[in-house]
Design a protein around this motif. Structure first.
Motif, PDB file in Angstrom:
ATOM      1  N   GLY A  90       0.807  -1.225   0.000  1.00 50.15           N
ATOM      2  CA  GLY A  90       0.000   0.000   0.000  1.00 50.15           C
ATOM      3  C   GLY A  90       0.830   1.259   0.000  1.00 50.15           C
ATOM      4  O   GLY A  90       0.384   2.314  -0.455  1.00 50.15           O
ATOM      5  N   ALA A  91       2.059   1.149   0.523  1.00 51.74           N
ATOM      6  CA  ALA A  91       2.922   2.323   0.639  1.00 51.74           C
ATOM      7  C   ALA A  91       3.911   2.431  -0.518  1.00 51.74           C
ATOM      8  O   ALA A  91       4.815   3.268  -0.493  1.00 51.74           O
ATOM      9  N   GLY A  92       3.745   1.583  -1.534  1.00 50.42           N
ATOM     10  CA  GLY A  92       4.613   1.669  -2.702  1.00 50.42           C
ATOM     11  C   GLY A  92       6.020   1.155  -2.471  1.00 50.42           C
ATOM     12  O   GLY A  92       6.968   1.606  -3.114  1.00 50.42           O
ATOM     13  N   ILE A  93       6.155   0.233  -1.545  1.00 45.36           N
ATOM     14  CA  ILE A  93       7.473  -0.346  -1.242  1.00 45.36           C
ATOM     15  C   ILE A  93       7.542  -1.746  -1.844  1.00 45.36           C
ATOM     16  O   ILE A  93       6.680  -2.591  -1.576  1.00 45.36           O
ATOM     17  N   TYR A  94       8.566  -1.978  -2.660  1.00 43.33           N
ATOM     18  CA  TYR A  94       8.670  -3.258  -3.382  1.00 43.33           C
ATOM     19  C   TYR A  94       8.782  -4.446  -2.438  1.00 43.33           C
ATOM     20  O   TYR A  94       8.162  -5.477  -2.627  1.00 43.33           O
ATOM     21  N   GLY A  95       9.625  -4.309  -1.425  1.00 45.53           N
ATOM     22  CA  GLY A  95       9.849  -5.432  -0.514  1.00 45.53           C
ATOM     23  C   GLY A  95      10.688  -4.991   0.661  1.00 45.53           C
ATOM     24  O   GLY A  95      11.094  -3.822   0.746  1.00 45.53           O
ATOM     25  N   PHE A  96      10.928  -5.912   1.571  1.00 41.28           N
ATOM     26  CA  PHE A  96      11.706  -5.568   2.760  1.00 41.28           C
ATOM     27  C   PHE A  96      12.418  -6.831   3.246  1.00 41.28           C
ATOM     28  O   PHE A  96      11.983  -7.958   2.987  1.00 41.28           O
ATOM     29  N   LYS A 137       8.208  -9.660  -0.369  1.00 37.27           N
ATOM     30  CA  LYS A 137       7.715  -8.654  -1.302  1.00 37.27           C
ATOM     31  C   LYS A 137       6.390  -8.052  -0.849  1.00 37.27           C
ATOM     32  O   LYS A 137       5.571  -8.732  -0.230  1.00 37.27           O
ATOM     33  N   GLY A 138       6.194  -6.792  -1.176  1.00 37.45           N
ATOM     34  CA  GLY A 138       4.926  -6.128  -0.879  1.00 37.45           C
ATOM     35  C   GLY A 138       3.781  -6.806  -1.607  1.00 37.45           C
ATOM     36  O   GLY A 138       3.972  -7.434  -2.649  1.00 37.45           O
ATOM     37  N   LEU A 139       2.598  -6.699  -1.028  1.00 39.85           N
ATOM     38  CA  LEU A 139       1.405  -7.321  -1.604  1.00 39.85           C
ATOM     39  C   LEU A 139       0.422  -6.234  -2.009  1.00 39.85           C
ATOM     40  O   LEU A 139       0.135  -5.325  -1.224  1.00 39.85           O
ATOM     41  N   VAL A 140      -0.107  -6.365  -3.214  1.00 38.93           N
ATOM     42  CA  VAL A 140      -1.204  -5.486  -3.631  1.00 38.93           C
ATOM     43  C   VAL A 140      -2.323  -6.358  -4.191  1.00 38.93           C
ATOM     44  O   VAL A 140      -2.100  -7.512  -4.565  1.00 38.93           O
ATOM     45  N   ALA A 141      -3.522  -5.806  -4.215  1.00 41.47           N
ATOM     46  CA  ALA A 141      -4.677  -6.567  -4.675  1.00 41.47           C
ATOM     47  C   ALA A 141      -5.489  -5.747  -5.665  1.00 41.47           C
ATOM     48  O   ALA A 141      -5.336  -4.524  -5.755  1.00 41.47           O
ATOM     49  N   ASP A 142      -6.334  -6.442  -6.424  1.00 36.04           N
ATOM     50  CA  ASP A 142      -7.265  -5.738  -7.298  1.00 36.04           C
ATOM     51  C   ASP A 142      -8.328  -5.028  -6.460  1.00 36.04           C
ATOM     52  O   ASP A 142      -8.695  -3.891  -6.738  1.00 36.04           O
ATOM     53  N   VAL A 143      -8.805  -5.749  -5.465  1.00 38.65           N
ATOM     54  CA  VAL A 143      -9.909  -5.227  -4.651  1.00 38.65           C
ATOM     55  C   VAL A 143      -9.655  -5.563  -3.183  1.00 38.65           C
ATOM     56  O   VAL A 143      -9.186  -6.665  -2.877  1.00 38.65           O
ATOM     57  N   ALA A 144      -9.950  -4.630  -2.291  1.00 35.13           N
ATOM     58  CA  ALA A 144      -9.943  -4.921  -0.851  1.00 35.13           C
ATOM     59  C   ALA A 144     -11.359  -4.744  -0.321  1.00 35.13           C
ATOM     60  O   ALA A 144     -12.033  -3.759  -0.643  1.00 35.13           O
ATOM     61  N   LEU A 145     -11.790  -5.719   0.459  1.00 39.78           N
ATOM     62  CA  LEU A 145     -13.092  -5.636   1.128  1.00 39.78           C
ATOM     63  C   LEU A 145     -12.817  -5.438   2.606  1.00 39.78           C
ATOM     64  O   LEU A 145     -12.187  -6.295   3.240  1.00 39.78           O
ATOM     65  N   PRO A 200      -7.280  -1.578   8.217  1.00 36.63           N
ATOM     66  CA  PRO A 200      -6.678  -0.332   7.717  1.00 36.63           C
ATOM     67  C   PRO A 200      -5.483  -0.575   6.805  1.00 36.63           C
ATOM     68  O   PRO A 200      -5.257   0.210   5.868  1.00 36.63           O
ATOM     69  N   ASN A 201      -4.726  -1.650   7.017  1.00 33.85           N
ATOM     70  CA  ASN A 201      -3.591  -1.954   6.144  1.00 33.85           C
ATOM     71  C   ASN A 201      -4.086  -2.356   4.762  1.00 33.85           C
ATOM     72  O   ASN A 201      -3.580  -1.893   3.743  1.00 33.85           O
ATOM     73  N   MET A 202      -5.095  -3.201   4.716  1.00 27.50           N
ATOM     74  CA  MET A 202      -5.626  -3.653   3.426  1.00 27.50           C
ATOM     75  C   MET A 202      -6.276  -2.507   2.647  1.00 27.50           C
ATOM     76  O   MET A 202      -6.215  -2.480   1.418  1.00 27.50           O
ATOM     77  N   ALA A 203      -6.873  -1.576   3.373  1.00 31.22           N
ATOM     78  CA  ALA A 203      -7.537  -0.453   2.694  1.00 31.22           C
ATOM     79  C   ALA A 203      -6.558   0.303   1.799  1.00 31.22           C
ATOM     80  O   ALA A 203      -6.946   0.880   0.776  1.00 31.22           O
ATOM     81  N   THR A 204      -5.264   0.282   2.169  1.00 28.14           N
ATOM     82  CA  THR A 204      -4.269   1.050   1.409  1.00 28.14           C
ATOM     83  C   THR A 204      -3.706   0.284   0.215  1.00 28.14           C
ATOM     84  O   THR A 204      -3.013   0.872  -0.611  1.00 28.14           O
ATOM     85  N   ALA A 205      -3.963  -1.033   0.155  1.00 27.50           N
ATOM     86  CA  ALA A 205      -3.161  -1.886  -0.728  1.00 27.50           C
ATOM     87  C   ALA A 205      -3.908  -2.433  -1.941  1.00 27.50           C
ATOM     88  O   ALA A 205      -3.411  -3.334  -2.606  1.00 27.50           O
ATOM     89  N   ALA A 206      -5.086  -1.890  -2.245  1.00 32.74           N
ATOM     90  CA  ALA A 206      -5.844  -2.383  -3.397  1.00 32.74           C
ATOM     91  C   ALA A 206      -6.132  -1.249  -4.377  1.00 32.74           C
ATOM     92  O   ALA A 206      -6.189  -0.087  -3.998  1.00 32.74           O
ATOM     93  N   ARG A 207      -6.306  -1.649  -5.647  1.00 37.31           N
ATOM     94  CA  ARG A 207      -6.683  -0.630  -6.639  1.00 37.31           C
ATOM     95  C   ARG A 207      -8.063  -0.058  -6.316  1.00 37.31           C
ATOM     96  O   ARG A 207      -8.329   1.118  -6.504  1.00 37.31           O
ATOM     97  N   VAL A 208      -8.965  -0.924  -5.864  1.00 37.06           N
ATOM     98  CA  VAL A 208     -10.291  -0.472  -5.441  1.00 37.06           C
ATOM     99  C   VAL A 208     -10.575  -1.016  -4.049  1.00 37.06           C
ATOM    100  O   VAL A 208     -10.559  -2.233  -3.844  1.00 37.06           O
ATOM    101  N   THR A 209     -10.779  -0.130  -3.105  1.00 36.84           N
ATOM    102  CA  THR A 209     -11.150  -0.551  -1.755  1.00 36.84           C
ATOM    103  C   THR A 209     -12.625  -0.257  -1.530  1.00 36.84           C
ATOM    104  O   THR A 209     -13.087   0.871  -1.716  1.00 36.84           O
TER     105      THR A 209
END
Lengths: 246, 211
Positions: free
Chosen positions: A117-123, A151-159, A182-191
């Motif tokens: 969600g924060a645009g970080i590739y990985g850690f 690696k960071g995780l992103v999703a198409d949709v967060a519910l 709140p973490n998932m809310a930041t990490a999807a194209r559509v929340t």
């Protein structure tokens, strides 16, 4: 997938998912056990009939509860989770090879979502070094300590599920129902958020908002809430008042 | 006579200190909360997003939005705070928790811990166990000395998949307590349960330790 509408507010869970969910997507779903799960959106997702989903969620629901409903209808192809006990249908599908499963340590899962969600590739993290979790992953030794690249995780949709929200998508969670939401809310194209109380802007204290509205594209007030308690544990009236339980 | 579950919890509680932030695992570790010495301030962290976990609720006061990491209903205290999963594990991974008390399937003489997976059986997942052992300052393990079949669980090396390598600081079993001052040291037998002899412990322990 475009969600360019002037209002974020939808009439109900089904209309909020229309044009957003599709076969084969990766979805994030908030909640810890049955606590803080988006009950209304999960029902609507089941009713939408979309299939072959990869679902990122700490747990996989219980039999017939939460994501357990989507397992029964065989809409989930893969789960990315940290703990999946208490679910017989999950176990059956997994042992039959019908369901893929990727285990992440719980904090690594949370941080992968936060990073995504924060645009970080990985850690690099110590967690899982020298265990099965590190297999196939890049590792690095720094100051004698082994770290694993996650690696960071992103999703198409967060519910996600919040307690209160306003029509701008600002959200406030309640107690331990916050968890991954709140973490998932930041990490999807559509929340897509569901709330127990949908209020007008200005009703929520700006200092108390947990998820700023920029992270929420669609919002509904849930029609009803079951709020299942998984393990009701009570204290007898006569027990000493300072008994504390983790 | 070997220590009972309650005895083990009471023994583990002696590792607490005033002002500690502590994470307790599921099972016997959860019971440790009942043995916090009167007057000692210990703050319990629940990894699902709560600091300052209170006792179970009275009937009628349960709240579906208020659970611990074992999914049991709990209550809040005046000092309680709530936070996200990412913040919770920043506390854990970031070394802000003083002590974790966890259960185990196997512990090895080098401090390796296995407590999440038995190959061939349904695997439920590691939950937060790997994060806890990697990040918490001190890790105390509470377990039976042998399995139900009598097989030793404190071994030369773990045979089950690991939760973490070189992470256990103290091991409390129903027969004895083993400790080491740092993770560069090996374990030393420091205490025996009442009526248990060092010879019996030796006989049931493949792991190397000093006495």
């Amino acid at each position: 997938m475009s969600v360019a509408t002037s209002s974020k507010v939808f009439a109900d869970a089904s209309s909020a998912l229309r044009g957003v969910v599709q076969d084969g997507q990766t979805l994030m779903c908030g909640g810890f056990g049955a606590c803080g799960i988006p009950e209304n959106l999960i029902d609507a997702l089941r009713d939408s009939g979309v299939r072959n989903l990869t679902v990122v969620s700490n747990n996989a629901g219980l039999d017939g509860v939460g994501l357990g409903k989507l397992l029964q209808t065989r809409q989930i192809r893969k789960m990315i989770s940290s703990y999946v006990g208490e679910n017989k249908e999950f176990e059956r599908q997994y042992l039959a090879g019908e369901l893929e499963l990727e285990f992440n340590p719980q904090g690594t899962l949370a941080e992968r979502i936060r990073a995504g969600g924060a645009g970080i590739y990985g850690f690099y993290t110590k967690v899982g070094a020298g265990t099965l979790v590190a297999e196939g992953k890049e590792t690095r030794i720094v100051d004698g300590e082994t770290y694993v690249l996650e690696k960071g995780l992103v999703a198409d949709v967060a519910l996600i599920k919040a307690w209160k929200g306003d029509t701008e998508g600002n959200l406030i969670y309640r107690k331990t129902a916050r968890n991954f939401n709140p973490n998932m809310a930041t990490a999807a194209r559509v929340t897509v958020a569901e709330v127990e109380q949908l209020v007008e802007p200005g009703s929520l204290d700006p200092d108390g908002i947990h998820t700023p509205g920029i992270f929420v594209q669609r919002i509904i007030q849930g029609a009803s809430y079951t709020k299942l308690i998984e393990k009701l544990t009570l204290r007898k009236r006569e027990e000493r008042a300072n008994a504390v339980v983790a | 006579m070997p220590w009972s579950r309650e005895d083990l919890a009471a023994r583990a509680a002696r590792e607490l200190a005033d002002g500690f932030y502590v994470n307790l695992g599921i099972g016997i570790p959860t019971l440790v909360a009942n043995y916090i010495a009167p007057g000692m301030k210990v703050v319990l962290q629940s990894q699902n997003g709560m600091l300052g976990t209170g006792p179970f609720p009275y009937e009628g006061e349960e709240d579906a939005d208020l659970i611990n990491a074992g999914k049991q209903t709990v209550t809040a205290l005046p000092m309680t705070s709530y936070f996200s999963s990412a913040d919770s594990f920043a506390m854990i991974r970031g070394g802000h928790i003083d002590l974790a008390i966890l259960g185990a399937m196997e512990v090895a003489e080098n401090g390796d811990l296995a407590n999440w997976m038995i190959p061939g059986k349904m695997v439920k997942g590691m939950g937060g166990a790997m994060d806890l052992v990697a990040g918490v300052k001190r890790v105390v393990v509470v377990m039976d000395h042998t399995s139900k079949e009598g097989d030793p669980k404190f071994k030369t090396r773990c045979e089950l998949p690991l939760t973490g390598t070189n992470v256990v600081d103290m091991l409390i079993t129903d027969l004895a307590v083993f400790s080491r001052p740092t993770r560069k040291n090996s374990f030393k037998l420091v205490e025996l349960a009442p009526g248990v002899t060092a010879e019996e412990v030796r006989r049931k322990t493949p792991a190397k330790y000093s006495e």
